[in-house]
Design a protein around this motif. Structure first.
Motif, short mmCIF file in Angstrom:
data_model
loop_
_atom_site.label_atom_id
_atom_site.label_comp_id
_atom_site.label_asym_id
_atom_site.label_seq_id
_atom_site.Cartn_x
_atom_site.Cartn_y
_atom_site.Cartn_z
N LEU A 56 -65.49 -9.22 -81.36
CA LEU A 56 -66.63 -8.91 -81.24
C LEU A 56 -67.13 -7.71 -81.77
CD1 LEU A 56 -67.61 -10.51 -77.79
CD2 LEU A 56 -68.12 -11.32 -79.78
N GLU A 57 -68.31 -7.44 -82.20
CA GLU A 57 -68.77 -6.32 -82.92
C GLU A 57 -70.33 -6.03 -82.28
OE1 GLU A 57 -66.68 -6.58 -87.26
OE2 GLU A 57 -68.81 -7.24 -87.10
N ALA A 58 -70.32 -4.66 -82.39
CA ALA A 58 -71.96 -4.39 -81.87
C ALA A 58 -72.00 -2.95 -82.53
CB ALA A 58 -72.04 -4.00 -80.26
N SER A 59 -73.27 -2.81 -82.63
CA SER A 59 -74.05 -1.60 -83.29
C SER A 59 -75.09 -0.89 -82.21
CB SER A 59 -74.75 -1.73 -84.80
OG SER A 59 -73.83 -2.41 -85.46
N VAL A 60 -74.63 0.25 -81.90
CA VAL A 60 -75.68 0.81 -80.80
C VAL A 60 -76.13 2.34 -81.38
CG1 VAL A 60 -75.69 1.82 -78.58
CG2 VAL A 60 -74.03 -0.17 -79.16
N THR A 61 -77.61 2.44 -81.39
CA THR A 61 -78.10 3.57 -81.81
C THR A 61 -77.45 4.94 -80.81
OG1 THR A 61 -79.86 3.50 -80.12
CG2 THR A 61 -80.32 2.85 -82.51
N ILE A 62 -77.19 6.01 -81.43
CA ILE A 62 -76.56 7.06 -81.23
C ILE A 62 -77.05 7.58 -79.87
CG2 ILE A 62 -77.33 9.01 -82.28
CD1 ILE A 62 -74.47 9.96 -82.86
N THR A 63 -78.64 7.24 -79.67
CA THR A 63 -79.02 7.91 -78.52
C THR A 63 -79.38 6.87 -77.22
OG1 THR A 63 -81.44 7.14 -79.43
CG2 THR A 63 -80.86 9.49 -79.80
N ASN A 64 -78.67 5.84 -77.48
CA ASN A 64 -78.85 4.83 -76.33
C ASN A 64 -77.63 4.76 -75.51
OD1 ASN A 64 -79.00 2.39 -75.02
ND2 ASN A 64 -79.56 0.98 -76.56
N ILE A 107 -77.42 4.44 -72.23
CA ILE A 107 -76.90 3.17 -71.33
C ILE A 107 -76.21 2.25 -72.05
CG2 ILE A 107 -78.01 1.19 -70.10
CD1 ILE A 107 -80.41 3.05 -69.48
N ALA A 108 -76.35 1.88 -73.41
CA ALA A 108 -75.71 0.76 -74.11
C ALA A 108 -74.05 1.34 -74.25
CB ALA A 108 -76.18 0.44 -75.24
N HIS A 109 -74.33 2.65 -74.65
CA HIS A 109 -72.57 3.25 -74.61
C HIS A 109 -71.90 3.13 -73.57
CE1 HIS A 109 -73.34 4.72 -78.90
NE2 HIS A 109 -74.64 5.39 -78.51
N HIS A 110 -72.34 3.37 -72.29
CA HIS A 110 -71.76 3.40 -71.26
C HIS A 110 -71.29 1.97 -70.80
CE1 HIS A 110 -70.71 4.11 -66.97
NE2 HIS A 110 -71.36 2.92 -66.67
N LEU A 111 -72.05 1.00 -71.19
CA LEU A 111 -71.75 -0.66 -71.03
C LEU A 111 -70.69 -0.89 -71.92
CD1 LEU A 111 -72.27 -3.47 -70.15
CD2 LEU A 111 -73.83 -3.69 -72.07
N PHE A 112 -70.52 -0.74 -73.08
CA PHE A 112 -69.65 -0.75 -74.19
C PHE A 112 -68.20 0.04 -73.56
CE2 PHE A 112 -73.16 -2.48 -76.61
CZ PHE A 112 -72.40 -3.89 -76.73
N ASP A 113 -68.46 0.99 -73.33
CA ASP A 113 -67.29 1.99 -73.04
C ASP A 113 -66.28 1.27 -71.61
OD1 ASP A 113 -67.39 3.64 -75.06
OD2 ASP A 113 -68.63 5.12 -73.92
N LYS A 114 -67.41 1.01 -70.71
CA LYS A 114 -66.87 0.36 -69.39
C LYS A 114 -66.01 -0.60 -69.79
CE LYS A 114 -69.82 -1.65 -66.75
NZ LYS A 114 -71.12 -1.98 -65.72
N LEU A 115 -66.59 -1.65 -70.59
CA LEU A 115 -65.76 -2.94 -71.13
C LEU A 115 -65.01 -2.77 -72.10
CD1 LEU A 115 -68.51 -5.59 -70.41
CD2 LEU A 115 -66.84 -4.89 -68.84
N ASN A 116 -64.37 -1.84 -72.20
CA ASN A 116 -63.15 -1.19 -73.15
C ASN A 116 -63.47 -1.83 -74.57
OD1 ASN A 116 -61.83 -0.32 -70.81
ND2 ASN A 116 -61.35 -2.64 -70.27
N TYR A 117 -64.57 -1.60 -75.02
CA TYR A 117 -64.72 -1.74 -76.63
C TYR A 117 -64.37 -0.47 -77.45
CZ TYR A 117 -67.17 -6.08 -76.10
OH TYR A 117 -67.65 -7.38 -75.85
N SER A 118 -64.09 -0.58 -78.38
CA SER A 118 -63.46 0.57 -79.17
C SER A 118 -64.61 0.85 -80.21
CB SER A 118 -62.20 0.04 -80.16
OG SER A 118 -61.28 -0.13 -79.18
#
Length: 261
Positions: free
Chosen positions: A215-223, A225-236
């Motif tokens: 799975l891949e995701a693109s997250v704007t550098i200022t978002n 909340i989204a960064h916290h979500l993907f970090d929490k679920l162990n995305y690289s």
């Protein structure tokens, strides 16, 4: 659980999560939960709601969870009560949600939800009225995706309302069929309830079931909340796309995330 028509299964899942003694749902909310329209009999006859005999099976959705219909305002709302719970009455269920695949009957509500999300979010690719999707286009996309089994939309229904969704966009090419891009959006009214985490976990389940291993995701550098979500679920974090999106005439970078099963 006793068998019932497939379209009532999401309604059964909703009642499985209910903890409230008595609450009321509108017809629209019930149909939102189901992803299907109620039959004409549900609009015409109180007995359709109160019957508990074969050959009908729809009532198993609530009877199997010890809920019973106590009041019906035809065409408007239905009140349910649970024999097993202390009777605490409220107009709405409390913090009860389900996730399910999008259905063709959801097309109009999905378009409306997207437009509201475009207006709310400073991080999305689209602005309001930019996509101009039609119900026919959405229904065709749903049908095509169900055939390919590489893409889907999972809807979150919270207390009978469309709260958000996750979209998985896959590939039909044989060499990239194992990859899908994931996008998540939650309406402002339903933020900070853990729904994004729920949707992302459901997206991962769907991916595994359908042979997707990345799975891949693109997250704007200022978002943040989204960064916290993907970090929490162990995305690289795999890197940064410079000037990936332009918001209010300013270029914004995106961080690329991935997860391999």
């Amino acid at each position: 659980m006793k068998k019932m028509e497939k379209k009532y299964i999401p309604l059964a899942q909703f009642f499985e999560t209910c903890t409230q003694g008595t609450f009321t749902l509108t017809y629209e909310e019930i149909q939102n939960i189901m992803g299907h329209e109620l039959p004409n009999a549900a609009y015409l006859n109180v007995s359709w709601w109160k019957k508990t005999k074969a050959p009908s099976t729809h009532f198993f959705a609530w009877i199997n969870c010890d809920y019973y219909v106590t009041n019906v305002t035809l065409g408007h709302s239905v009140t349910f009560s649970c024999a097993e719970q202390d009777v605490v009455s409220d107009d709405k269920p409390q913090s009860t949600y389900i996730t399910r695949p999008i259905e063709a009957n959801d097309a109009r509500a999905y378009i409306n939800l997207q437009e509201e999300l475009f207006a709310q979010s400073p991080f999305g690719y689209y602005t309001p009225q930019e996509r101009n999707l039609t119900v026919q286009q959405v229904r065709k996309t749903i049908a095509d995706w169900r055939k390919d089994k590489t893409s889907t939309i999972l809807i979150c229904i919270y207390n009978g309302q469309f709260a958000g969704y996750t979209m998985l966009l896959g590939n039909t090419a044989s060499r990239t069929k194992h990859i899908a891009n994931v996008r998540i959006a939650i309406h402002n009214d339903f933020q900070q309830k853990g729904l994004a985490t729920v949707l992302l976990k459901e997206a991962e389940k769907w991916a595994r079931t359908n042979g997707i291993s990345r799975l891949e995701a693109s997250v704007t550098i200022t978002n943040t909340i989204a960064h916290h979500l993907f970090d929490k679920l162990n995305y690289s974090k795999e890197g940064t796309r410079t000037q990936a999106i332009k918001i209010d005439e300013q270029f914004v970078d995106e961080v690329l995330y991935s997860k391999i099963f």
